[in-house]
Each structure stands twice: as C-alpha cells, then as structure tokens.
Scaffold this active site. Structure first.
Site, PDB file in Angstrom:
ATOM      1  CG  HIS A  15      10.397  -0.282 -23.320  1.00 17.66           C
ATOM      2  ND1 HIS A  15       9.455  -1.045 -22.676  1.00 17.66           N
ATOM      3  CD2 HIS A  15      11.577  -0.600 -22.737  1.00 17.66           C
ATOM      4  CE1 HIS A  15      10.020  -1.782 -21.744  1.00 17.66           C
ATOM      5  NE2 HIS A  15      11.311  -1.540 -21.761  1.00 17.66           N
ATOM      6  CG  HIS A  57      13.077  -8.395 -21.178  1.00 17.07           C
ATOM      7  ND1 HIS A  57      12.530  -9.130 -20.138  1.00 17.07           N
ATOM      8  CD2 HIS A  57      13.341  -7.172 -20.674  1.00 17.07           C
ATOM      9  CE1 HIS A  57      12.484  -8.381 -19.054  1.00 17.07           C
ATOM     10  NE2 HIS A  57      12.952  -7.182 -19.349  1.00 17.07           N
TER      11      HIS A  57
END
Length: 249
Positions: A15, A57
């Site tokens: 991730h 992100h």
C-alpha cells in the site's frame, strides 16, 4: 457466469509503496517494497498545477510535506523543493515528491508491477484521468504486466479508458452498492477493489460471477488475510509489509 479476465498481477500489494515502513508515495517506499520482496505496489497519482503527474494521496501537501497549499495550486518545480520524508522519520529527510516517471523507471528495473490509483484533486477528474493514463501508456510501453489503473473517481476512470483503452482498469469502492456490476461494466473494468470489511466468500463469488477480479484493501491482520485467501480473493493490499512478507508467493 462470465469468464474471469486475465490477471497477471501478484497476490500481495504494498500500500502506497512502503506501507507503514516508509514515507508513502515516495521512491523510498518503492525501495522498501523491493527490499521486502514485494512484487507489486499501489500508489496515488495526481497532477501538479502545471500538469506533471506526481505521487500524492491528499489534496493538500500539508500532511506529508508541511506545506499547506493544495497540490493543484503548485507547479512541479516548487513541489520538487519540498521534503516528503521528514514527517515520517528523520532518516527519510530530503525525500522528494516524485514524478510518476521516476516510479516507473525504478519499478520496471526491479520487476515490480504497479497499481496506479488515479487520485484527482477536486474538479480535475477528467484531466487527471486523461493525463495519468497517457503518461502510464508512455512509460510502460509494451511492459508486462501493464500498470493497473484504479480510482474511486468514475469520471477519471472514464477519461483513462478513452485515453488508453488497452490499459486495464479497476473500480475502487468503499462498499458494494446495488449497481456495482453496471458501474464496472460501463467503465470496462477487470476488477473491483473493495474495502476488506465487506468481502466474504459470497461477495467474492458474486464478483467473480460478474467476470471481475476481487482485490481487498487495506488488510493488515494476517488472520484476515488468510481468510480472504481461502475465500478466493485475487489480491490483498497491505500496510503491514513486514508481517505479510512471510506469506509471499
């Protein structure tokens, strides 16, 4: 039941590159995944103000660089001066906000497959989907496996499909709405990436029956990972790279 699409991707997916062991969405994260023998990474891509494809992100730079500005308001030359590693640990101080090109070069050289999550800033869905797909097509030209493009933003996935129809796509979902089959079909996706709490043997079987692969995010408990594997999930995204490394296929 529809036949399942080709799925050339590893089962374990790191991730944001390095999970919780390195600053997310950086080259340091990719190096961490490689060091722990992960053969696939997931990371987030969006645009700078001048339309360079970067890894980040959040909509703003605050959390990972200390700069409060939205990424969409900063040109890449200014972004390149920011420190995207010190927030995580002093040993990563000076780690820059990377371009997608850097990540492609590193991961292709190390045989690491990529899941590029298209993460557009507000009101830039179509533009981001188009430019990320264009850049991915250029950087991974002829590579096997090709990068898997995923997004929660359906407008971005639609733009990516129009720009690079040969690149595979996955629909990211926080839960499983009633019309998930129609949404995935409209975008010609090959996979559903779903919050792991909603996945069980029946849901995975339903996704497979629709001719789609099923990927779980974000799984950090080995017991949960083993259950998902028994149920037939096709991939697991994890932050716990060190805990899951023993299970590498």
């Amino acid at each position: 039941m529809r036949p399942l699409p080709n799925w050339p991707y590893p089962f374990w997916i790191a991730h944001r590159g390095g999970g919780r062991l390195a600053p997310e969405n950086t080259l340091a994260a990719m190096r961490t995944a490689a060091r722990l023998d992960y053969c696939m990474v997931e990371f987030d891509a969006k645009l700078s103000r001048d339309n360079h494809v970067i890894l980040l992100h959040d909509d703003t730079l605050a959390r990972t660089t200390g700069d409060a500005r939205p990424a969409a308001q900063v040109d890449y030359l200014d972004l390149a001066r920011l420190d995207a590693g010190a927030w995580f640990a002093s040993e990563f101080a000076g780690e820059p906000v990377p371009l997608l090109e850097w990540i492609a070069r590193h991961n292709l050289a190390n045989g690491i497959a990529c899941n590029i999550e298209i993460k557009p800033c507000p009101d830039r869905e179509t533009e981001t989907g188009t430019l990320v797909a264009r850049e991915a097509l250029r950087l991974w030209d002829g590579a096997t496996p090709p990068p898997l493009l995923s997004s929660f933003a359906e407008a971005a996935l639609e733009a990516a499909r129009a720009e690079a129809p040969t690149l595979p796509r996955a629909l990211l979902l926080e839960n499983l709405p009633a019309d998930w089959r129609l949404r995935a079909a409209r975008l010609e996706c090959i996979a559903i990436h779903l919050d792991a709490q909603w996945l069980d043997a029946r849901v995975i079987a339903d996704i497979h029956a629709a001719g789609l692969r099923a990927v779980a995010w974000t799984v950090n408990d080995p017991e949960q990972a083993r259950a998902l594997a028994r149920w037939g999930v096709d991939g697991i995204v994890t932050d716990a790279l060190d805990s899951m490394a023993v299970q590498q296929a």
